[in-house]
Design a protein around this motif. Structure first.
Motif, PDB file in Angstrom:
ATOM      1  N   HIS A 177     -17.082 -32.243  27.204  1.00  0.00           N
ATOM      2  CA  HIS A 177     -18.680 -31.812  26.647  1.00  0.00           C
ATOM      3  C   HIS A 177     -19.223 -30.849  27.533  1.00  0.00           C
ATOM      4  CE1 HIS A 177     -21.375 -34.493  29.064  1.00  0.00           C
ATOM      5  NE2 HIS A 177     -20.311 -35.203  29.458  1.00  0.00           N
ATOM      6  N   ASP A 208     -14.068 -35.642  31.511  1.00  0.00           N
ATOM      7  CA  ASP A 208     -15.420 -35.848  31.727  1.00  0.00           C
ATOM      8  C   ASP A 208     -15.507 -36.469  33.042  1.00  0.00           C
ATOM      9  OD1 ASP A 208     -18.156 -36.381  31.196  1.00  0.00           O
ATOM     10  OD2 ASP A 208     -17.915 -37.739  29.492  1.00  0.00           O
ATOM     11  N   MET A 209     -16.099 -35.787  33.934  1.00  0.00           N
ATOM     12  CA  MET A 209     -16.459 -36.091  35.371  1.00  0.00           C
ATOM     13  C   MET A 209     -15.013 -36.167  36.318  1.00  0.00           C
ATOM     14  SD  MET A 209     -19.530 -38.883  34.617  1.00  0.00           S
ATOM     15  CE  MET A 209     -19.796 -39.143  36.263  1.00  0.00           C
ATOM     16  N   ASP A 232     -21.125 -33.937  35.608  1.00  0.00           N
ATOM     17  CA  ASP A 232     -21.288 -34.570  34.257  1.00  0.00           C
ATOM     18  C   ASP A 232     -21.815 -33.438  33.510  1.00  0.00           C
ATOM     19  OD1 ASP A 232     -21.388 -35.965  31.787  1.00  0.00           O
ATOM     20  OD2 ASP A 232     -23.139 -37.182  32.630  1.00  0.00           O
ATOM     21  N   ASN A 233     -21.101 -32.316  33.002  1.00  0.00           N
ATOM     22  CA  ASN A 233     -19.498 -32.249  32.730  1.00  0.00           C
ATOM     23  C   ASN A 233     -19.099 -30.944  32.713  1.00  0.00           C
ATOM     24  OD1 ASN A 233     -16.933 -33.178  32.380  1.00  0.00           O
ATOM     25  ND2 ASN A 233     -16.985 -32.905  30.311  1.00  0.00           N
ATOM     26  N   GLU A 250     -22.754 -34.932  23.213  1.00  0.00           N
ATOM     27  CA  GLU A 250     -21.989 -35.915  23.807  1.00  0.00           C
ATOM     28  C   GLU A 250     -23.078 -37.099  24.225  1.00  0.00           C
ATOM     29  OE1 GLU A 250     -19.956 -38.584  26.980  1.00  0.00           O
ATOM     30  OE2 GLU A 250     -21.544 -37.126  26.908  1.00  0.00           O
ATOM     31  N   GLU A 251     -23.904 -36.360  24.980  1.00  0.00           N
ATOM     32  CA  GLU A 251     -24.974 -37.265  25.804  1.00  0.00           C
ATOM     33  C   GLU A 251     -25.939 -38.085  24.775  1.00  0.00           C
ATOM     34  OE1 GLU A 251     -24.989 -37.786  28.730  1.00  0.00           O
ATOM     35  OE2 GLU A 251     -23.991 -36.171  29.783  1.00  0.00           O
TER      36      GLU A 251
HETATM   37 ZN   LIG Z   1     -20.249 -36.958  30.466  1.00  0.00          ZN
END
Ligand SMILES: [Zn+2]
Length: 299
Positions: free
Chosen positions: A101, A176-177, A118-119, A150-151
């Motif tokens: 994302h 992700d991350m 992130d991210n 996404e968030e």
């Molecule tokens: Zn994320």
């Protein structure tokens, strides 16, 4: 004025430098990108930036527009960036979908949330995978999706999966991350159906100094990470794929004390480690898209 500033920034960071993950992350986390807020009527400038990177590596890129609702009454438009590296063979296996994302928290007042780990980290690695695999003879399509919103509830991934309909997908790899910070640990959560690939996935990380741990249970993962409050199955874009019975592997570095704070900034990122992570994931993807035993034993 904004655009002029952005173009100057892009020229500055892209001008003479050789490729680095740092360059893409610097652009994505810059104040001009305003914390990459989720959803808008038009694709955000970060979506345009990501498009240009994919196009550099010869991919077909388009925006996937979708509508989503959040809170009780609000709705908005979102835009996924979808880039396809097509299998050129007569017979191709089913595609893999790589997701990361690109949206983050945007701005609150004058504060901008850079969202480096992130991210921007996952997006930069996804672009790096496309770079490393450009021109490679592949036995299945690779569909890269930089997801939006996404968030706000995994909306980009949900919209993408919905549009797949009955189309068969071999696997989703969600990033992700990925910043390892000082811990030097990378985690993965995979569908139980991928258990036969366990040794193969672990093998990929043996050649690196990264301590890699693979889980097939979100509960065990939460326990081992001492993060009982996190539901790792539902925490990111792999979840809509899981819901649609598409096997997934989610790669992430676990908890980050700067998560969703203005301190999640570029200066915290360990680029040497991120490069190792990127190379290892690329190597893994390559085995999935090559005509290997693993790729050909399944659909
Ligand atoms: Zn994320």
């Amino acid at each position: 004025m904004q655009w002029l500033k952005i173009s100057l920034l892009i020229i500055l960071v892209c001008g003479s430098e050789a490729y680095s993950l740092e360059r893409d992350m610097r652009v994505l986390t810059s104040p001009e990108f305003e914390g990459r807020p989720s959803g808008a009527d038009k694709p955000h400038q970060s979506a345009h930036y990501i498009t240009r990177q994919f196009e550099k590596y010869g991919l077909d890129v388009h925006f996937q527009h979708f509508e989503f609702e959040y809170g009780f009454f609000d709705s908005a438009s979102g835009h996924n960036v979808v880039a396809i590296q097509a299998c050129q063979r007569v017979q191709c296996h089913s595609p893999i979908v790589i997701t990361a994302h690109y949206d983050h928290l945007g701005k609150r007042g004058s504060r901008h949330y850079p969202g480096a780990n992130d991210n921007a980290s996952g997006v930069a690695v996804m672009i790096d995978i496309a770079r490393q695999l450009q021109g490679v003879d592949i036995a299945r399509d690779i569909i890269y999706v930089a997801t939006d919103a996404e968030e706000k509830g995994l909306h980009g991934a949900k919209a993408f999966v919905k549009e797949l309909g009955e189309r068969q997908i071999y696997m989703n790899i969600n990033l992700d991350m990925l910043d390892l910070q000082k811990k030097n640990r990378l985690y993965a959560l995979a569908s139980r159906t991928l258990k036969p690939l366990e040794a193969h996935i672990e093998e990929t990380f043996k050649a690196t100094s990264v301590k890699f741990r693979l889980f097939f249970s979100a509960k065990i993962m939460a326990r081992r990470l001492a993060a009982p409050q996190v539901d790792w199955l539902r925490a990111s874009d792999h979840y809509p794929f899981h819901r649609a019975d598409i096997p997934f592997i989610y790669f992430g570095a676990g908890m980050d004390k700067n998560h969703h704070s203005v301190k999640d900034s570029l200066d915290k990122i360990n680029f040497e480690k991120l490069t190792q992570v990127s190379n290892a994931i690329t190597k893994f993807v390559l085995t999935l898209v090559s005509e290997s035993d693993i790729a050909s034993t399944t659909n």
